[in-house]
Design an enzyme around this catalytic site. Structure first.
Site, PDB file in Angstrom:
ATOM      1  N   LEU A 164      28.714 -31.190 -26.494  1.00  0.00           N
ATOM      2  CA  LEU A 164      29.863 -32.057 -26.755  1.00  0.00           C
ATOM      3  C   LEU A 164      31.124 -31.267 -27.053  1.00  0.00           C
ATOM      4  CD1 LEU A 164      28.138 -34.758 -29.003  1.00  0.00           C
ATOM      5  CD2 LEU A 164      28.811 -34.992 -26.606  1.00  0.00           C
ATOM      6  N   LYS A 185      24.583 -30.100 -34.565  1.00  0.00           N
ATOM      7  CA  LYS A 185      25.451 -28.922 -34.675  1.00  0.00           C
ATOM      8  C   LYS A 185      24.563 -27.691 -34.810  1.00  0.00           C
ATOM      9  CE  LYS A 185      29.296 -28.906 -37.106  1.00  0.00           C
ATOM     10  NZ  LYS A 185      30.282 -28.818 -38.215  1.00  0.00           N
ATOM     11  N   ASP A 218      40.708 -31.501 -44.558  1.00  0.00           N
ATOM     12  CA  ASP A 218      41.067 -31.223 -43.160  1.00  0.00           C
ATOM     13  C   ASP A 218      41.167 -32.527 -42.372  1.00  0.00           C
ATOM     14  OD1 ASP A 218      41.858 -29.547 -41.136  1.00  0.00           O
ATOM     15  OD2 ASP A 218      39.842 -28.982 -40.518  1.00  0.00           O
ATOM     16  N   VAL A 270      28.435 -28.276 -30.968  1.00  0.00           N
ATOM     17  CA  VAL A 270      27.849 -29.595 -31.187  1.00  0.00           C
ATOM     18  C   VAL A 270      27.252 -30.107 -29.882  1.00  0.00           C
ATOM     19  CG1 VAL A 270      28.244 -31.930 -32.045  1.00  0.00           C
ATOM     20  CG2 VAL A 270      29.579 -30.028 -32.976  1.00  0.00           C
ATOM     21  N   GLU A 295      33.037 -27.931 -29.770  1.00  0.00           N
ATOM     22  CA  GLU A 295      32.987 -26.950 -30.849  1.00  0.00           C
ATOM     23  C   GLU A 295      33.478 -27.594 -32.140  1.00  0.00           C
ATOM     24  OE1 GLU A 295      31.881 -23.815 -30.485  1.00  0.00           O
ATOM     25  OE2 GLU A 295      31.515 -24.081 -28.341  1.00  0.00           O
ATOM     26  N   GLY A 296      32.736 -27.374 -33.223  1.00  0.00           N
ATOM     27  CA  GLY A 296      33.174 -27.818 -34.538  1.00  0.00           C
ATOM     28  C   GLY A 296      33.385 -26.617 -35.428  1.00  0.00           C
ATOM     29  N   TYR A 328      32.417 -23.751 -37.453  1.00  0.00           N
ATOM     30  CA  TYR A 328      31.242 -22.896 -37.614  1.00  0.00           C
ATOM     31  C   TYR A 328      30.159 -23.081 -36.559  1.00  0.00           C
ATOM     32  CZ  TYR A 328      33.353 -22.329 -42.202  1.00  0.00           C
ATOM     33  OH  TYR A 328      34.234 -22.089 -43.214  1.00  0.00           O
ATOM     34  N   GLY A 329      30.329 -23.930 -35.545  1.00  0.00           N
ATOM     35  CA  GLY A 329      29.241 -24.051 -34.577  1.00  0.00           C
ATOM     36  C   GLY A 329      29.536 -24.970 -33.414  1.00  0.00           C
TER      37      GLY A 329
END
Length: 487
Positions: free
Chosen positions: A36, A59, A149, A44, A38-39, A41-42
Site C-alpha cells: 500500500l 506494517k 503529526d 504497509v 510507506e508509513g 518506520y516501515g
C-alpha cells in the site's frame, strides 16, 4: 477489487488476534495481497485474514529501526478503542521484521484522495472529515495522548467514508507530572508555534495542526508549502497565524473554524470538545457525502494500476525477446579486475525491477528529510549490486591496511618542518589556506598523498565507534526475540 470485498463480507468480525494465531508464523494466518505504501518506520501491506476473510493492513518494520518508537506506536494503538482511531489486532516477529497488524482503511488517506482526483475538497466534504477527526482527537486527548503529526496524510478513510486517525509513530503520552512536553516532533508545515519554540506543549498542539490540515484540504497544500521547511520553522512562530490564500472563496463559518484552531497562544486555543460544537462542524453532513469522491479516487487508482500492469506485461515480452537474443554472450564487467564475467544484456541495470504503486503516493509535503540531494527523482530506487564486486581476500586487506599505516608513519618522519606539526594537518577554522602558498610543490604533493590514508583511518575509527553503539542494541533485540514471539 473493492467490490469483491463488499460482495463477500467477512465471515465474522476480527476484533483481536487470539493466542493460537499469534504463536503461528504470520504467513499461516494472513495472505499478503499488495503493498500500500510507506508509513513512519516501515512499509504497509494489504492482507487478508484467512480465518475470517477480513482485509487488514500490515506494517512491516525492520528491527534495525527505532524500536522504542515502534513499541510506543503499538502501545498507543493497544490502549485505544474508538471508531475514529485505527484499530490494532496484534504483532509478530518474522526474521528481521516486526509485523504490526492493523485495521484496513480501503479509501486511503485524505491526501491520497486529493492527489488521485487532482481536486481539493468542498466545504461540506471537509466538515464531515473534520467532525470524525475531532472525535478521534477528543478521544485521544481524553486519554492524555497527543498525536503530534496530524495532517491529511494521517487521516484515513474506509470505503464507507468514516475518517480514522493513523500513524502513531510520533505520538506522545502526557502524565500528571509532565503536563507539557518539550520535544520538537511532527511535520514542519503543520507544527504548532509552541512545538517549534520548545516552550512546552499539550494536547491543543494537535488543534493547530488540524487547522493547517483544514487549509490543506481546501487549497491542496498547507501554508508555507512553497518555501524551504527550515525557513518555515522560523516563520511559523514569528508571523501572524496563516489564513486562506483567497478568503473570499470560503464561508464565514469555515473561516472562523480555522481561526479558532490557529490561535498562537495555546492557552486561548479551542479544544477538540469545544470545536465539535462549532457551527461549521455541527452542520456537517453524513459520511454518504464522501462516497462519490471515494469511488472516483478508487476508480482512478484502479485505472492507473491496470495501465501500469499493461506496461509491465509489455516490457516483460520485450525483455524476453532480448534475453533470447543476448543469451550466452559473456563480457567482462566494468571495473572488474578479477576476471569475473557476466551475461551481457541490452537491459539497463535495474530496469523495470520496481513498480511504483499509485496508492503509495509519497507526499511532497511529508516528513522533512534533510540533506536528501542524492535521492533519485520520481521515487526511483537506486540499487547497488554488491554481487558484481569480486570478493577481496582477507590477506590482501591485511597488507593494504599495513601499507596505509606505513605510509602515514613514513610521512611523519620524512616530510619537512611545515608538515610535521600535527596542528598543520587540521582544516583551518577560518578556511584560510594562504599558508599553503609558501610551501614547495614537493611539500604540497606529500600532503595531498597523505590525505587518503588519513581519511581511511578516520573513517575506520568512526565505524568502530558506531559499531560499539549498535551491537548492544542488536544483542538486546535478539535476546527479546528469543524470549518471546509476539507482543
Amino acid at each position: 477489487m473493492e467490490t469483491v470485498q463488499l460482495r463477500n463480507p467477512p465471515r465474522r468480525q476480527l476484533k483481536k488476534l487470539d493466542e493460537d494465531s499469534l504463536t503461528k508464523q504470520p504467513e499461516e494466518v494472513f495472505d499478503v495481497l499488495e503493498k500500500l505504501g510507506e508509513g513512519s518506520y516501515g512499509s504497509v501491506y494489504k492482507a487478508i485474514h484467512k480465518e475470517t476473510g477480513q482485509i487488514v493492513a500490515i506494517k512491516q518494520v525492520p528491527v534495525e529501526s527505532d524500536l522504542q518508537e515502534i513499541i510506543k506506536e503499538i502501545s498507543i494503538m493497544q490502549q485505544c478503542d474508538s471508531h475514529h482511531v485505527v484499530k490494532y489486532y496484534g504483532s509478530y516477529f518474522k526474521n528481521t521484521d516486526l509485523w504490526i497488524v492493523m485495521e484496513y482503511c480501503g479509501a486511503g488517506s485524505v491526501s491520497d484522495i486529493i492527489r488521485l482526483r487532482n481536486k481539493t475538497l468542498t466545504e461540506d466534504e471537509i466538515a464531515t472529515i473534520l467532525q470524525s477527526t475531532l472525535k478521534g482527537l477528543e478521544y485521544l486527548h481524553f486519554m492524555r495522548k497527543i498525536h503530534r503529526d496530524i495532517k491529511a496524510g494521517n487521516i484515513l478513510l474506509n470505503t464507507e467514508g468514516h475518517a480514522k486517525l493513523a500513524d502513531f509513530g510520533v505520538a506522545g503520552q502526557l502524565t500528571d507530572t509532565m503536563a507539557k512536553r518539550n520535544t520538537v516532533i511532527g511535520t514542519p508545515f503543520w507544527m504548532a508555534p509552541e512545538v517549534i519554540q520548545e516552550i512546552g506543549y499539550n494536547c491543543v498542539a494537535d488543534i493547530w495542526s488540524l487547522g493547517i490540515t483544514a487549509i490543506e484540504m481546501a487549497e491542496g497544500k498547507p501554508p508555507y508549502a512553497d518555501i524551504h521547511p527550515m525557513r518555515a520553522i522560523f516563520m511559523i512562530p514569528t508571523n501572524p497565524p496563516p489564513t486562506f490564500r483567497k478568503p473570499e472563496l470560503w464561508s464565514d463559518n469555515f473561516t472562523d473554524f480555522v481561526k479558532q484552531c490557529l490561535v498562537k497562544s495555546p492557552e486561548q486555543r479551542a479544544t477538540a470538545t469545544q470545536l465539535l460544537q462549532h457551527p461549521f462542524v455541527k452542520s456537517a453532513k453524513g459520511v454518504s457525502i464522501l462516497r462519490d469522491l471515494i469511488n472516483e479516487a478508487m476508480d482512478v487508482k484502479l485505472k492507473r494500476q491496470e495501465s501500469q500492469q499493461r506496461e509491465v506485461d509489455q516490457d516483460d515480452e520485450e525483455n524476453s525477446e532480448e534475453d533470447e537474443m543476448d543469451s550466452g554472450t559473456m563480457v567482462r564487467a566494468v571495473g572488474d579486475e578479477m576476471g569475473t564475467v557476466r551475461v551481457a544484456s541490452t537491459m539497463t541495470d535495474g530496469a523495470n525491477t520496481m513498480i511504483e504503486h499509485d496508492d503509495t503516493l509519497p507526499s511532497q509535503l511529508g516528513t522533512m528529510v534533510i540533506n536528501a540531494e542524492d535521492e533519485e527523482e520520481e521515487g526511483t530506487m537506486k540499487r547497488r549490486d554488491e554481487t558484481m564486486q569480486p570478493a577481496k581476500p582477507s590477506f590482501l586487506e591485511y597488507f593494504e591496511q599495513k601499507e596505509k599505516e606505513n605510509q602515514i608513519n613514513s610521512f611523519g618522519k620524512s616530510i619537512p618542518g611545515p608538515l610535521q606539526n600535527s596542528s598543520d594537518w587540521k582544516v583551518p577554522q577560518d578556511g584560510d589556506y594562504e599558508f599553503l602558498k609558501s610551501w614547495t610543490v614537493e611539500d604540497l604533493q606529500k600532503r595531498l598523498l597523505a590525505l587518503d590514508p588519513m581519511m581511511e583511518q578516520e573513517i575506520e575509527e568512526i565505524r568502530q565507534k558506531y559499531q560499539s553503539k549498535r551491537q548492544p542494541i542488536l544483542d538486546a533485540i535478539e535476546a527479546k526475540k528469543r524470549r518471546q514471539q509476539n507482543f
